[in-house]
Design a protein around this motif. Structure first.
Motif, PDB file in Angstrom:
ATOM      1  N   HIS A   1      -3.479 -10.012  10.105  1.00 45.67           N
ATOM      2  CA  HIS A   1      -3.356 -11.903   8.678  1.00 45.67           C
ATOM      3  C   HIS A   1      -4.592 -11.391   7.705  1.00 45.67           C
ATOM      4  O   HIS A   1      -6.028 -11.181   7.721  1.00 45.67           O
ATOM      5  N   GLY A   2      -4.519 -11.133   6.556  1.00 41.59           N
ATOM      6  CA  GLY A   2      -5.918 -11.825   5.251  1.00 41.59           C
ATOM      7  C   GLY A   2      -5.788 -10.177   4.579  1.00 41.59           C
ATOM      8  O   GLY A   2      -6.440 -10.074   4.534  1.00 41.59           O
ATOM      9  N   VAL A   3      -4.954  -8.815   5.644  1.00 39.58           N
ATOM     10  CA  VAL A   3      -5.893  -8.048   4.928  1.00 39.58           C
ATOM     11  C   VAL A   3      -4.357  -7.219   4.472  1.00 39.58           C
ATOM     12  O   VAL A   3      -3.501  -6.571   5.545  1.00 39.58           O
ATOM     13  N   GLU A   4      -4.445  -6.363   3.299  1.00 41.60           N
ATOM     14  CA  GLU A   4      -3.560  -5.704   2.548  1.00 41.60           C
ATOM     15  C   GLU A   4      -3.691  -4.156   2.993  1.00 41.60           C
ATOM     16  O   GLU A   4      -4.789  -3.693   3.283  1.00 41.60           O
ATOM     17  N   MET A   5      -2.352  -3.436   3.140  1.00 42.11           N
ATOM     18  CA  MET A   5      -2.657  -1.700   3.010  1.00 42.11           C
ATOM     19  C   MET A   5      -2.029  -1.170   2.201  1.00 42.11           C
ATOM     20  O   MET A   5      -0.717  -1.268   1.980  1.00 42.11           O
ATOM     21  N   TYR A   6      -2.420   0.036   2.456  1.00 39.09           N
ATOM     22  CA  TYR A   6      -1.574   1.153   1.542  1.00 39.09           C
ATOM     23  C   TYR A   6      -1.691   2.441   2.741  1.00 39.09           C
ATOM     24  O   TYR A   6      -2.831   2.669   2.876  1.00 39.09           O
ATOM     25  N   SER A   7      -1.150   2.976   2.171  1.00 40.99           N
ATOM     26  CA  SER A   7      -0.861   4.354   3.092  1.00 40.99           C
ATOM     27  C   SER A   7       0.146   4.910   2.012  1.00 40.99           C
ATOM     28  O   SER A   7       0.985   5.342   1.692  1.00 40.99           O
ATOM     29  N   LEU A   8      -0.763   6.494   1.632  1.00 46.46           N
ATOM     30  CA  LEU A   8      -0.046   7.413   1.239  1.00 46.46           C
ATOM     31  C   LEU A   8      -0.169   8.330   2.740  1.00 46.46           C
ATOM     32  O   LEU A   8      -0.502   8.894   3.146  1.00 46.46           O
ATOM     33  N   ILE A   9       1.689   9.206   2.914  1.00 46.44           N
ATOM     34  CA  ILE A   9       1.961   9.392   3.493  1.00 46.44           C
ATOM     35  C   ILE A   9       2.585  10.898   3.102  1.00 46.44           C
ATOM     36  O   ILE A   9       3.790  10.783   1.687  1.00 46.44           O
ATOM     37  N   ALA A  10       2.358  11.621   3.177  1.00 43.85           N
ATOM     38  CA  ALA A  10       2.411  13.290   2.790  1.00 43.85           C
ATOM     39  C   ALA A  10       3.263  13.570   4.307  1.00 43.85           C
ATOM     40  O   ALA A  10       2.967  13.932   5.650  1.00 43.85           O
ATOM     41  N   MET A  11       4.497  14.440   4.128  1.00 47.78           N
ATOM     42  CA  MET A  11       4.979  15.349   5.270  1.00 47.78           C
ATOM     43  C   MET A  11       5.674  16.406   5.306  1.00 47.78           C
ATOM     44  O   MET A  11       5.677  16.692   3.915  1.00 47.78           O
ATOM     45  N   ALA A  12       5.936  17.305   6.063  1.00 49.75           N
ATOM     46  CA  ALA A  12       6.558  18.323   5.711  1.00 49.75           C
ATOM     47  C   ALA A  12       7.482  18.485   7.357  1.00 49.75           C
ATOM     48  O   ALA A  12       6.752  18.525   8.567  1.00 49.75           O
ATOM     49  N   GLY A  13       8.540  19.993   6.298  1.00 47.88           N
ATOM     50  CA  GLY A  13       8.624  20.872   8.170  1.00 47.88           C
ATOM     51  C   GLY A  13       9.445  21.002   7.840  1.00 47.88           C
ATOM     52  O   GLY A  13       9.590  22.410   6.914  1.00 47.88           O
ATOM     53  N   PRO A  14      10.747  22.231   8.893  1.00 50.14           N
ATOM     54  CA  PRO A  14      11.583  22.473   8.569  1.00 50.14           C
ATOM     55  C   PRO A  14      12.257  23.098   7.297  1.00 50.14           C
ATOM     56  O   PRO A  14      13.148  24.165   6.568  1.00 50.14           O
ATOM     57  N   GLN A  15      13.049  21.617   7.704  1.00 49.34           N
ATOM     58  CA  GLN A  15      14.128  20.948   6.321  1.00 49.34           C
ATOM     59  C   GLN A  15      13.418  20.485   5.515  1.00 49.34           C
ATOM     60  O   GLN A  15      13.031  19.398   6.474  1.00 49.34           O
ATOM     61  N   ARG A  16      13.368  19.996   3.958  1.00 48.07           N
ATOM     62  CA  ARG A  16      12.849  19.568   3.015  1.00 48.07           C
ATOM     63  C   ARG A  16      13.642  17.893   3.162  1.00 48.07           C
ATOM     64  O   ARG A  16      14.781  17.694   2.511  1.00 48.07           O
ATOM     65  N   LYS A  17      14.307  17.299   4.797  1.00 47.16           N
ATOM     66  CA  LYS A  17      14.532  16.034   4.717  1.00 47.16           C
ATOM     67  C   LYS A  17      13.987  15.694   5.585  1.00 47.16           C
ATOM     68  O   LYS A  17      13.397  15.613   6.554  1.00 47.16           O
ATOM     69  N   TRP A  18      14.284  13.922   5.526  1.00 42.64           N
ATOM     70  CA  TRP A  18      13.971  12.479   5.734  1.00 42.64           C
ATOM     71  C   TRP A  18      15.168  12.394   6.584  1.00 42.64           C
ATOM     72  O   TRP A  18      15.549  11.392   5.883  1.00 42.64           O
ATOM     73  N   ARG A  19      15.152  12.232   7.920  1.00 43.97           N
ATOM     74  CA  ARG A  19      16.328  11.620   8.462  1.00 43.97           C
ATOM     75  C   ARG A  19      15.513  11.071  10.110  1.00 43.97           C
ATOM     76  O   ARG A  19      14.759  12.376  10.623  1.00 43.97           O
ATOM     77  N   PHE A  20      15.799   9.892  10.123  1.00 42.77           N
ATOM     78  CA  PHE A  20      15.229   9.091  12.272  1.00 42.77           C
ATOM     79  C   PHE A  20      15.642   8.616  12.371  1.00 42.77           C
ATOM     80  O   PHE A  20      16.991   8.146  12.108  1.00 42.77           O
ATOM     81  N   GLU A  21      15.343   8.499  13.389  1.00 44.32           N
ATOM     82  CA  GLU A  21      16.334   7.402  14.701  1.00 44.32           C
ATOM     83  C   GLU A  21      15.040   7.156  15.349  1.00 44.32           C
ATOM     84  O   GLU A  21      13.947   6.961  15.498  1.00 44.32           O
ATOM     85  N   VAL A  22      15.776   5.335  15.113  1.00 38.66           N
ATOM     86  CA  VAL A  22      15.150   3.882  15.711  1.00 38.66           C
ATOM     87  C   VAL A  22      14.346   3.656  16.898  1.00 38.66           C
ATOM     88  O   VAL A  22      16.140   4.800  17.697  1.00 38.66           O
ATOM     89  N   HIS A  23      13.807   3.533  17.844  1.00 36.88           N
ATOM     90  CA  HIS A  23      13.569   3.464  19.063  1.00 36.88           C
ATOM     91  C   HIS A  23      14.799   2.543  19.640  1.00 36.88           C
ATOM     92  O   HIS A  23      14.772   2.061  19.302  1.00 36.88           O
ATOM     93  N   PRO A  24      15.203   3.246  20.858  1.00 34.86           N
ATOM     94  CA  PRO A  24      16.153   2.599  21.088  1.00 34.86           C
ATOM     95  C   PRO A  24      16.338   0.846  21.553  1.00 34.86           C
ATOM     96  O   PRO A  24      16.945   0.572  21.842  1.00 34.86           O
ATOM     97  N   ASP A  25      14.479   0.619  21.845  1.00 39.40           N
ATOM     98  CA  ASP A  25      14.828  -0.969  22.432  1.00 39.40           C
ATOM     99  C   ASP A  25      14.880  -1.605  21.562  1.00 39.40           C
ATOM    100  O   ASP A  25      14.305  -3.184  21.569  1.00 39.40           O
ATOM    101  N   PHE A  26      14.595  -1.132  19.664  1.00 38.43           N
ATOM    102  CA  PHE A  26      14.846  -1.807  18.754  1.00 38.43           C
ATOM    103  C   PHE A  26      15.284  -1.975  17.851  1.00 38.43           C
ATOM    104  O   PHE A  26      15.518  -1.902  16.415  1.00 38.43           O
ATOM    105  N   ARG A  27      17.043  -0.873  18.745  1.00 39.24           N
ATOM    106  CA  ARG A  27      18.209  -0.885  17.375  1.00 39.24           C
ATOM    107  C   ARG A  27      18.834  -2.484  17.056  1.00 39.24           C
ATOM    108  O   ARG A  27      19.159  -2.178  16.189  1.00 39.24           O
TER     109      ARG A  27
END
Length: 269
Positions: free
Chosen positions: A235-261
């Motif tokens: 509360h009261g604090v705004e946040m900025y995030s620069l996110i850099a990523m790299a892997g075997p393929q230049r694809k961003w695919r993800f899975e949500v945690h099963p407890d939060f689906r």
């Protein structure tokens, strides 16, 4: 202190110098410079491609014998305007001379000579709303896989309002099984408004082998080698995030945690 939480090594100059060796992973590098007017930095890319992101301030950018001139129009990262960004292929030399106080991110990953040096922002970068309720946040896709602007790198910015969550519901991208999920190393450079605030990020796996909960400060970096990685702005604090990523393929695919689906299913209705 967790090995995943990296504090700045200086107040000015190169405050972060994260390499694959220092991060104990394979591909991704992230450097952060805080420059004074007139200060010059120059680096070779070597085997890596590089994406420069002017987080704040202005600088004259050059690559080899090409002069891109003075770039940058965002003097305060929290004004949320799209950033100037430059792509630089492997085997190149680049330089940046600050013309105002400036913060410059240097995102790096293996390059394959697939793209020429070019300006990739702010044109083509738009502020997009993501999530619902207190998981609402705002994203700049600087170089995600919907833009063919790099060989390996994926780069985005996330603005998280005070009292909200990002990377939530928790998700992971740590398996190379496209199109179900991709394996991506990630580094998150965080800024806070006010700068005296703090944010919280948890990096964890379902089996509990990795479970780190970190309170980060302005200019800290959190490494995400694997696992889920939600973060929260108090509360009261705004946040900025620069996110850099790299892997075997230049694809961003993800899975949500099963407890939060159930949250994804509920909010999709």
């Amino acid at each position: 202190m967790s090995v995943l939480l990296r504090k700045p090594v200086a107040v000015t100059g190169k405050i972060h110098d994260i390499t694959p060796n220092k991060a104990a992973w394979e591909r991704l590098g992230l450097g952060i410079y805080r420059l004074e007017p007139g200060e010059l930095v120059a680096e070779p890319t070597g085997e890596n491609e590089v994406i420069l992101v002017l987080i704040e301030g202005r600088a004259e950018i050059g690559v080899e014998d090409r002069d891109f001139g003075e770039l940058g129009n965002r003097m305060d990262v929290f004004d949320k305007s799209a950033p100037h960004a430059v792509y630089i292929p492997n085997g190149s030399d680049w330089s940046a001379r600050a013309t105002t106080p400036a913060t410059l991110a240097v995102c790096a990953a293996p390059g394959h000579h697939g793209h020429p040096a070019q300006i990739i922002g702010p044109a083509g970068i738009h502020l997009e709303e993501r999530g619902t309720g207190t998981a609402t946040r705002f994203v700049h896709n600087i170089a995600m896989d919907n833009r063919d602007v790099a060989d390996s790198l994926l780069v985005r910015e996330v603005f998280t309002p005070a009292g909200h969550w990002s990377a939530y519901p928790p998700y992971r991208h740590d398996e190379d099984d496209h199109p179900r999920i991709s394996r991506l190393e990630a580094a998150c450079y965080h800024r806070l408004n006010p700068h005296t605030g703090f944010g919280v990020q948890r990096v964890f796996t379902e089996d509990g082998e990795l479970d780190e909960c970190m309170a980060f400060a302005d200019h800290d970096v959190v490494l995400v080698p694997r696992g889920y990685h939600p973060c929260a702005a108090p509360h009261g604090v705004e946040m900025y995030s620069l996110i850099a990523m790299a892997g075997p393929q230049r694809k961003w695919r993800f899975e949500v945690h099963p407890d939060f689906r159930w949250l994804v299913e509920r909010d999709a209705v």
